[in-house]
Design an enzyme around this catalytic site. Sequence first.
Site, PDB file in Angstrom:
ATOM      1  N   SER A 273       0.915  -1.246   0.055  1.00 28.74           N
ATOM      2  CA  SER A 273      -0.178  -0.013  -0.161  1.00 28.74           C
ATOM      3  C   SER A 273       0.800   1.193  -0.156  1.00 28.74           C
ATOM      4  O   SER A 273       2.022   1.263   0.579  1.00 28.74           O
ATOM      5  CB  SER A 273      -0.969   0.056   1.300  1.00 28.74           C
TER       6      SER A 273
ATOM      7  N   GLU B  21       0.461   3.713   1.953  1.00 36.32           N
ATOM      8  CA  GLU B  21       0.516   3.775   3.245  1.00 36.32           C
ATOM      9  C   GLU B  21       1.946   3.506   3.782  1.00 36.32           C
ATOM     10  O   GLU B  21       2.386   3.866   5.163  1.00 36.32           O
ATOM     11  CB  GLU B  21      -0.550   3.306   4.104  1.00 36.32           C
TER      12      GLU B  21
ATOM     13  N   TYR C 297      -1.650   0.431  10.307  1.00 41.62           N
ATOM     14  CA  TYR C 297      -1.772   0.019   9.108  1.00 41.62           C
ATOM     15  C   TYR C 297      -0.551  -0.196   8.409  1.00 41.62           C
ATOM     16  O   TYR C 297      -0.365  -1.053   7.734  1.00 41.62           O
ATOM     17  CB  TYR C 297      -2.967   0.420   8.177  1.00 41.62           C
TER      18      TYR C 297
HETATM   19  O1  G4F Z   1     -10.734   7.406   2.058  1.00 38.23           O
HETATM   20  P1  G4F Z   1      -9.763   7.274   3.006  1.00 38.23           P
HETATM   21  O2  G4F Z   1     -10.039   7.259   4.576  1.00 38.23           O
HETATM   22  O3  G4F Z   1      -8.447   6.441   2.527  1.00 38.23           O
HETATM   23  P2  G4F Z   1      -6.820   6.463   3.140  1.00 38.23           P
HETATM   24  O4  G4F Z   1      -6.813   6.848   4.446  1.00 38.23           O
HETATM   25  O5  G4F Z   1      -6.117   7.200   2.309  1.00 38.23           O
HETATM   26  O6  G4F Z   1      -6.770   4.973   3.009  1.00 38.23           O
HETATM   27  C1  G4F Z   1      -7.117   3.940   1.737  1.00 38.23           C
HETATM   28  O7  G4F Z   1      -6.074   4.197   0.690  1.00 38.23           O
HETATM   29  C2  G4F Z   1      -4.835   3.515   1.135  1.00 38.23           C
HETATM   30  C3  G4F Z   1      -4.013   3.491  -0.144  1.00 38.23           C
HETATM   31  O8  G4F Z   1      -4.302   2.657  -0.941  1.00 38.23           O
HETATM   32  C4  G4F Z   1      -4.852   2.044   1.605  1.00 38.23           C
HETATM   33  F1  G4F Z   1      -3.885   1.738   1.981  1.00 38.23           F
HETATM   34  C5  G4F Z   1      -6.098   2.158   2.853  1.00 38.23           C
HETATM   35  O9  G4F Z   1      -6.348   0.790   3.176  1.00 38.23           O
HETATM   36  C6  G4F Z   1      -7.441   2.469   2.352  1.00 38.23           C
HETATM   37  O10 G4F Z   1      -7.779   1.997   0.976  1.00 38.23           O
HETATM   38  O11 G4F Z   1      -9.111   8.877   3.181  1.00 38.23           O
HETATM   39  C7  G4F Z   1      -8.594   9.496   1.911  1.00 38.23           C
HETATM   40  C8  G4F Z   1      -8.226  10.878   2.151  1.00 38.23           C
HETATM   41  C9  G4F Z   1      -7.584  11.189   3.386  1.00 38.23           C
HETATM   42  O12 G4F Z   1      -6.530  12.203   3.313  1.00 38.23           O
HETATM   43  C10 G4F Z   1      -8.533  11.589   4.635  1.00 38.23           C
HETATM   44  O13 G4F Z   1      -7.807  12.714   5.532  1.00 38.23           O
HETATM   45  O14 G4F Z   1      -9.422  11.673   2.616  1.00 38.23           O
HETATM   46  C11 G4F Z   1      -9.256  12.621   3.654  1.00 38.23           C
HETATM   47  N1  G4F Z   1     -10.757  12.716   4.093  1.00 38.23           N
HETATM   48  C12 G4F Z   1     -11.174  14.099   4.323  1.00 38.23           C
HETATM   49  N2  G4F Z   1     -12.459  13.739   4.912  1.00 38.23           N
HETATM   50  C13 G4F Z   1     -11.401  11.753   4.934  1.00 38.23           C
HETATM   51  C14 G4F Z   1     -12.599  12.346   5.170  1.00 38.23           C
HETATM   52  N3  G4F Z   1     -11.225  10.270   5.051  1.00 38.23           N
HETATM   53  C15 G4F Z   1     -12.439   9.857   5.543  1.00 38.23           C
HETATM   54  N4  G4F Z   1     -12.252   8.477   5.516  1.00 38.23           N
HETATM   55  N5  G4F Z   1     -13.422  10.392   5.963  1.00 38.23           N
HETATM   56  C16 G4F Z   1     -13.651  11.892   5.908  1.00 38.23           C
HETATM   57  O15 G4F Z   1     -14.634  12.548   6.125  1.00 38.23           O
END
Ligand code: G4F
Length: 327
Positions: free
Chosen positions: A129, A131, A153
């Site tokens: 990932s 990450e 993770y």
């Molecule tokens: O959708 P996210 O929670 O994904 P994140 O944390 O990037 O992780 C995903 O992708 C990774 C890379 O492939 C994987 F390793 C992991 O398993 C997963 O699939 O957040 C994406 C972005 C972040 O910057 C977060 O801070 O969106 C931003 N964000 C802003 N508002 C939010 C929100 N994320 C979430 N979940 N919820 C919000 O309200």
Amino acid sequence: MKRALITGITGQDGFYLAEYLLGLGYEVHGLARQTGLEHIRGNLLQDVPPELYQRCRLHAVSLDNFPGLYRLITKTSFDECYHLAASSFVGERLADGYQTIQNNIASTHYLLAALHEFQPQCRFYFAGSSEMFGRPKEAPQTEQTPLNPRSAYGISKVAGYHLTRNYRESHGMFCGVGILYNHESPRRRPEFVTRKITLAAARIAMGSSEKLQLGNVKARRDWGYAPDYVRAMHAILNHDQPEDFVVATGVLHSVADICAVAFSHLGLGWRDHVETSDTFYRDEEEVPLVGCAAKIEREVGWRLVTTFEEMVRQMVDADVARLKPMI
Ligand code: G4F
């Protein structure tokens, strides 16, 4: 006929990979927890057509059940094993991440040890990932960028990556790693931001007066389309050498960009319906997580097919179609 084993077959990527491999004529086996199988049998898995899983052979073996895993691997021989199962929420606090670290690392080690013992010819794919780069020091990241994980993770994925490389380099197994950036689809779970937005946009377009609460709408990611990325997994295991590859679009979009595409697809202005909330706020990386997929494009011939805009619109359409029978 080739035979593949997929861990995490009930997840987004497991679903698309199973569909893709069945289309290529593979016999597909999947590992799932007993509860996952009961959900499939009872048709309770949200949005998953049971027909797909009827075409797979499913095994109720959880990855912490080492004897169960051994029994399966001594009974059935596999050409390829795709290890996708993992606890995967990056927003989890490091201090709460014991289970994530313990389970993700142990399951990868169990699986590699069992394959090495009984089926060393089986090709092994590890779902790495972005990450693993955590707070990167350079952008875009490549296979050479130093790993600097900043979440439970990410730490578990770095350990899995090193385990996988060790079985490749010290035991001669064909082990490949895909370092995948965010990849989304209508099957993404709603706790991830893309699906959270498309689902809320669909509800609002159908009459809900809610406000969508988001964290940092300026946060940027390299978002690709999950069905494109499962093709990369297969290509990595069918390359002539076992290697590690970054799988990414190379393009950054913000959370606000997702909102703009999703809401405007439904004739709405996103700013009228979105509020920011500290609850969902995470600190942003100083150097963005954006990948360079030049190696996989050059050496394996992998190509992206679906654009960011097409993907978001497809997710919105799927959520509208899901909600329609409920109103
Ligand atoms: O959708 P996210 O929670 O994904 P994140 O944390 O990037 O992780 C995903 O992708 C990774 C890379 O492939 C994987 F390793 C992991 O398993 C997963 O699939 O957040 C994406 C972005 C972040 O910057 C977060 O801070 O969106 C931003 N964000 C802003 N508002 C939010 C929100 N994320 C979430 N979940 N919820 C919000 O309200």
